[in-house]
Design an enzyme around this catalytic site. Structure first.
Site, PDB file in Angstrom:
ATOM      1  CG  PHE A   1      -1.395   1.431   1.233  1.00  0.00           C
ATOM      2  CD1 PHE A   1      -2.697   1.261   0.607  1.00  0.00           C
ATOM      3  CD2 PHE A   1      -1.292   2.440   2.773  1.00  0.00           C
ATOM      4  CE1 PHE A   1      -3.894   2.054   0.762  1.00  0.00           C
ATOM      5  CE2 PHE A   1      -2.524   3.177   2.273  1.00  0.00           C
ATOM      6  CZ  PHE A   1      -3.906   3.341   2.102  1.00  0.00           C
TER       7      PHE A   1
ATOM      8  CB  SER B   1       2.797  -3.866   3.400  1.00  0.00           C
ATOM      9  OG  SER B   1       1.821  -3.517   3.947  1.00  0.00           O
ATOM     10  CG  MET B   2      -2.678  -3.790   0.572  1.00  0.00           C
ATOM     11  SD  MET B   2      -3.821  -2.829  -0.459  1.00  0.00           S
ATOM     12  CE  MET B   2      -2.603  -2.225  -1.905  1.00  0.00           C
TER      13      MET B   2
ATOM     14  CG  ASP C   1       5.780  -3.940  11.082  1.00  0.00           C
ATOM     15  OD1 ASP C   1       5.469  -2.807  10.870  1.00  0.00           O
ATOM     16  OD2 ASP C   1       5.962  -4.403   9.873  1.00  0.00           O
TER      17      ASP C   1
ATOM     18  CG  HIS D   1       5.826  -2.353   7.310  1.00  0.00           C
ATOM     19  ND1 HIS D   1       5.172  -3.225   7.551  1.00  0.00           N
ATOM     20  CD2 HIS D   1       5.667  -2.118   6.074  1.00  0.00           C
ATOM     21  CE1 HIS D   1       4.083  -3.412   6.259  1.00  0.00           C
ATOM     22  NE2 HIS D   1       4.073  -2.438   5.474  1.00  0.00           N
TER      23      HIS D   1
END
Length: 248
Positions: A28, A96-97, A195, A225
């Site tokens: 994202f 992540s996303m 994160d 992250h």
């Protein structure tokens, strides 16, 4: 509407190799820059690799504002279709996303051989769009920045996050979270202990709620992250290559 060019370094990538395909998805507000080192390493090992640019990403945050979660899914589906034309076996990897989209693909394509999630998201309380709906005039928020522990390893991405996009993100997270029990393929889960974007408990929840008989979680002790650009990058590459070899 203004047409924005693709940011240098944010282009999709396609590497032709053998008949085993690896789909790699960025996250994202991010770009393919964050996952290209993985793609290059997988290709060097002989695999055919696709790293799609998610709709509305890698150009300008005003582009992202008008994109939907269905279009992000479609971007990954198009990459998957490209690989299916060339490969008999496909793995999916995401950050992540991108990890969320990886889970979505496994939920909806049981033929996928295995998946690798890296700090995947299913619930990010700090980004819940309800927190920003009180002010209807707020269109954009400052992005969290490049959450990388390693010095001089910044991620290419947006410096603003559209509130409209947060609403789309949360629709996707809800769908994927509800369908986690549908996942039955072998799964490798990477999670950073520190994160600042996606709480590590997301990965714990994913591990506990997927139905895969073969699943493994690996803790990344020296990355934030964006672990794919961080100090534990080689661990991710080595362990995911081992995973592909074990399950191909």
């Amino acid at each position: 509407m203004t047409k924005y060019p693709i940011i240098e370094g944010a282009e999709p990538f396609y590497f032709e190799g053998n008949e085993i395909g690896i789909l790699v998805s960025h996250g994202f507000t991010g770009t393919t820059h964050s996952v290209k080192p993985l793609g290059e390493a997988y290709h060097k090992a002989g695999y055919t690799v696709c790293g799609p640019r998610l709709k509305g990403h890698g150009t300008h945050y005003e582009d992202m504002e008008t994109s939907t979660y269905q279009e992000w899914i479609q971007s990954v589906e198009e990459g998957y279709a490209w690989l299916k034309e060339r490969c008999h076996t496909i793995f999916v990897v995401g950050l992540s996303m991108g990890g969320t989209l990886t889970l979505y693909m496994a939920e909806n394509h049981p033929e996928i051989k295995g998946i690798v999630s890296i700090n995947a998201a299913i619930d990010i309380p700090a980004l819940n769009p309800q927190a920003f709906e009180a002010d209807p005039h707020t269109r954009f928020l400052d992005s969290a920045g490049s959450d990388v522990k390693k010095e001089n390893a910044d991620e290419i991405g947006y410096d603003k996050t559209p509130v409209a996009s947060l609403k789309e993100l949360y629709k996707l997270l809800g769908i994927v979270k509800n369908d986690l029990p549908k996942i039955t393929c072998p799964t490798l889960i990477f999670v950073s202990t520190e994160d600042h974007v996606v709480p590590p408990l997301n990965s714990t929840y994913i591990t506990e709620n997927i139905s895969s008989a073969e699943k493994k979680a690996i803790t990344l002790e020296n990355s934030y992250h964006v672990a794919t650009l961080d100090n534990d990058q080689q661990i991710i590459i080595d362990e995911s290559l081992k995973f592909f070899k074990d399950y191909q």
